[in-house]
Structures are given as structure tokens and as C-alpha cells.
Enzyme design. Structure first.
Site, PDB file in Angstrom:
ATOM      1  CG  ASP A 188     -72.944 -34.769  15.588  1.00 43.71           C
ATOM      2  OD1 ASP A 188     -73.764 -34.461  16.479  1.00 43.71           O
ATOM      3  OD2 ASP A 188     -71.860 -34.209  15.456  1.00 43.71           O
ATOM      4  CG  HIS A 243     -73.942 -32.755  22.644  1.00 44.97           C
ATOM      5  ND1 HIS A 243     -75.137 -33.303  23.074  1.00 44.97           N
ATOM      6  CD2 HIS A 243     -74.280 -31.683  21.888  1.00 44.97           C
ATOM      7  CE1 HIS A 243     -76.140 -32.593  22.610  1.00 44.97           C
ATOM      8  NE2 HIS A 243     -75.651 -31.602  21.885  1.00 44.97           N
ATOM      9  CB  CYS A 244     -69.843 -34.732  18.589  1.00 43.61           C
ATOM     10  SG  CYS A 244     -69.769 -32.969  18.962  1.00 43.61           S
ATOM     11  CB  ILE A 245     -68.858 -39.556  17.986  1.00 45.89           C
ATOM     12  CG1 ILE A 245     -67.694 -38.636  17.617  1.00 45.89           C
ATOM     13  CG2 ILE A 245     -68.756 -40.839  17.167  1.00 45.89           C
ATOM     14  CD1 ILE A 245     -66.335 -39.212  17.911  1.00 45.89           C
TER      15      ILE A 245
END
Length: 427
Positions: A272, A267-269
Site C-alpha cells: 500500500d 497484500h496490504c502493508i
């Protein structure tokens, strides 16, 4: 506020009990604070009340420990009026147009603002674009005729949760804090200093804190994109990219190794950098490196499929009708999180092409998922499959045995740290 924090009298509210919020709740209870955990999911609340965890980084025993240390899970946001410090840890996904979806933050802030008591400190931890704290969260609270710095205090402190990391967790990872006023900064930093064993780094504004989190993950996003492109280049030049990277890593300065894989997940890289790309369009600027690295990373699942065509062609087989066993559905090793996992994309594509796919993942098999996943497979049965595909390097997998028992293995994670041979091929 400072006295309440130091004396452990401050009551903490964690809004959103997922991969970020639940470890934060545990950290706060472990530090001696009374904690209310808020979530709109009745299923999560029920599991917590039954002393059951639903994420890898918090065990059932830790849930029991939390309840023994003044923890309560609830969906009743009216209890916010009993809270001194509210930490927002809700999801911030992208929509189909790769634009930030702010509904969770807006909904959470509305619930908080409607029940806020005088002097409450509100901290946003959800990863988001620069400006969210002051342009989205603050106006919602201000609409309740509350004055920042007097009636309430507001800060941003980006979460730095790395699921499955056995060395760094919520309590020992340095924290960045950016408050809207000096008091906001002082209160938020005092809070984190009292619950964490790590350093707290103060910055001048929430925008700086929001931006640095995007820099962290954009840095990784771009460098993984470079590693993935190097993998494609090395394959075309008949070179082993892993050997190349390991050789470069012997340089003691000026180089940091990043490794290729089947694509980006979590859910980040993968997500974002798009917050930043979307936000900066307001200034009539188009991000170039982010777009290029995204193209490379996004094409990796299809590149894996192309490599599988070549592998099966060696045996005069097509993907259509082939029996393929996939090891790993989660986006990284030793966790159950398969959000944005490239394995999902690859498996779906294989099935569309007519392959019969068996998925093995000891972590995902233990949770409710829409995929038919088995926890383990008999190693002696691997010779019944045309191909073994390693997509996630869970510690539970015996990779030596997988390669030994399989007709052919394609390893996207270089789990054995060796070159390709007649029955084994590495990305």
C-alpha cells in the site's frame, strides 16, 4: 434506494470473491440481503457451488449458510443488471516496477458499466491510490452516457480485512465512506449501516477515504521498519530487542509497541505505501520515510540468512548441505495466505545456498500451493535437522516442544518470550 436498503429489498453484487469479497458477501447475506457473487475464476465458483471455502475466515458451514440465505456465485456479469448495489473487491497488486496495477479494477468496472441498470450504487473497496475512484472508475462509467448522481451513484469505502483476526471482522470493524456526491455518500453509508454492527464514518470525498487507508498501512509499515531496525541495532549491541520493546510499552502514553520479524508479508502493508509513493511523484515529490522503511523491511529476509550463517557456524557447519526445517510459510499466524510472505524469500534463498529445506505449515498444506509443504512433523525427528527455523507463529505449533527436541532453534517471532541460550536464539 434508501427504502430498498432499509427493507432488505436491495440486491447486492460483490465483484471479486477473495479475502475481502467473500467475507463481505457473507456479511450481506447474514444481514438479510440477496447477494450475487461475481468472480472470473471458475475454480472459485465451482468450490462455492460445492459449498467449500478457500479462505480461513469463512468456513464451509458459512458457505452453506450463505446459500441458504439467497447467495449465488457466478461469472456471468450480465447479471449486474439485476443489482442495486455493486461492491468492487478485486486485487490491486504492484507491477515489477512497484507501480499500481489497475487492470483488475478497470476490467471489473468495464464489466459493471456495460450491464449497469438505472440508479445503481457502485462502491469501490479495493485498496488503491488517491484519485482512483474519480479518475479511473468514474470515467469508465461516464463513457456509457450515464450521469453520476442521477443514473448511478459512486463511492469509495476502503476494506479493512485482517485475516485471522479473531476479534475484528468485516461486520464489526468501523467503516469509512467517501462518496462523489451527497446522495452517493448517503446511499453508501445507509448500506453499510444496515449490514454492519460497527460505526460508519463519512468523509468529504472518495480521495479522503482512499488516502486514509494508505495512512493506516503506511503507519504500520514505517513503525514495523523501526522495530526491525531496532532488532538489528540491539543484536549488534548484544541486547534483547523484545525486552527493550516490552519495557518501552510500560509507558501508558506516547508509545505504541510494534515488533520485529523476518519481513513484511500479505497484500496490504508491503504494498500500500507504494501506491502513495507512485501517486505523489506526479507532484514532483519523493517520499522519504516510506522509502527508508521499505529498505529496512525488504532487507530482513537477507538479515535472517546472515544470522543463520552465524548460527550454523557455531557447529562448524555451512548452509550448503545443512538440513533445515522451517515452521511457517504464511505471512502471519493462523492463516493460509502466503502472498508476499518473507518466508518464501528466505526459503528460496536457503535452497539457492544449497540447504535441504522442509516446510511445515498446517494451513498452507491444506490448499493448492506451488510449494511442497507438510501439515506436521514428528517432534522426535527434529534432532535429525541441523536447525529449526520459526518464521510463523501458528497456534498449532508446540514451540516448547520444538525447542526441546531441536538441535538448535532460531526464532524470528519470539514465540517463547525468553532470551537466547545455548540451543535457542531469538531475532
Amino acid at each position: 434506494m434508501i427504502e430498498k436498503i432499509k427493507n432488505k429489498d436491495a440486491v447486492i453484487g460483490i465483484v471479486g470473491l477473495g479475502y475481502v469479497g467473500l467475507p463481505m458477501a457473507y456479511t450481506c447475506t447474514s444481514a438479510g440481503y440477496k447477494v450475487f457473487g461475481f468472480d472470473v475464476s471458475d475454480e472459485k465458483i465451482k468450490m462455492l457451488e460445492d459449498k467449500k471455502s478457500y479462505i480461513n475466515d469463512i468456513s464451509d458451514d458459512q458457505i452453506v449458510e450463505m446459500y441458504d440465505n439467497q447467495f449465488n456465485a457466478t461469472s456471468d456479469f450480465k447479471l449486474i443488471n439485476e443489482i442495486d448495489i455493486v461492491v468492487i473487491c478485486v486485487p490491486t497488486p504492484l507491477n515489477q516496477y512497484k507501480e499500481p496495477e489497475m487492470d483488475y479494477i478497470i476490467s471489473a468496472t468495464n464489466s459493471i458499466a456495460s450491464n449497469l441498470s438505472h440508479g445503481t450504487l457502485v462502491i469501490l473497496e479495493s485498496t488503491t491510490y488517491p484519485g482512483t475512484t474519480e479518475e479511473v472508475v468514474k470515467p469508465i462509467i461516464d463513457e456509457k452516457n450515464l450521469t453520476i448522481g442521477q443514473d448511478y451513484f459512486l463511492a469509495y469505502s476502503p476494506e479493512r480485512v485482517d485475516p485471522g483476526n479473531e476479534k475484528f471482522n468485516t461486520s464489526n470493524t468501523p467503516k469509512v465512506v467517501g462518496g462523489c456526491t451527497n446522495d452517493c455518500n448517503n446511499f453508501a453509508s445507509e448500506f453499510y449501516k444496515n449490514i454492519l454492527s460497527s460505526d460508519v464514518h463519512l468523509v468529504s470525498s472518495p480521495g479522503v477515504a482512499e488516502m486514509e487507508k494508505l495512512l493506516e498501512n503506511t503507519f504500520r509499515h514505517i513503525n514495523i521498519g523501526l522495530a526491525n531496525e531496532m532488532a538489528i541495532i540491539c543484536e549488534k549491541l548484544n541486547l534483547n530487542v523484545w525486552e527493550v520493546i516490552n519495557a518501552a510499552a510500560t509507558k501508558p502514553y506516547g508509545f505504541m509497541p510494534f515488533y520485529p520479524g523476518p519481513g513484511l508479508g500479505g497484500h496490504c502493508i508491503p504494498i500500500d505505501p507504494w501506491y502513495l509513493s507512485w501517486k505523489i511523484k506526479e507532484q514532483n515529490y519523493i517520499t522519504k520515510l516510506i522509502g527508508t522503511s521499505s529498505e529496512i523491511n525488504d532487507q530482513m529476509p537477507e538479515y535472517i540468512i546472515d544470522r543463520l550463517f552465524s548460527v550454523l557456524n557455531k557447529f562448524k557447519k555451512s548452509i550448503n548441505g545443512s538440513n533445515i526445517v522451517v515452521f511457517g510459510l504464511a505471512y502471519k499466524k493462523n492463516i493460509s495466505d502466503y502472498r508476499e510472505s518473507p518466508a518464501v524469500v528466505i526459503i528460496k534463498r536457503l535452497q539457492e545456498l544449497g540447504a535441504n529445506v522442509t516446510i511445515v505449515d498446517p494451513h498452507v498444506a491444506q490448499i493448492n500451493s506451488p510449494y511442497e509443504v507438510v501439515e506436521k512433523i514428528e517432534m522426535d525427528s527434529l534432532n535429525n535437522y541441523d536447525l529449526s527455523l520459526i518464521l510463523t507463529d501458528h497456534k498449532e505449533f508446540d514451540f516448547e516442544c520444538i525447542v526441546e527436541k531441536s538441535v538448535y532453534t532460531f526464532d524470528t517471532r519470539n514465540t517463547l518470550n525468553r532470551h537466547s541460550n545455548n540451543d535457542y536464539e531469538v531475532l
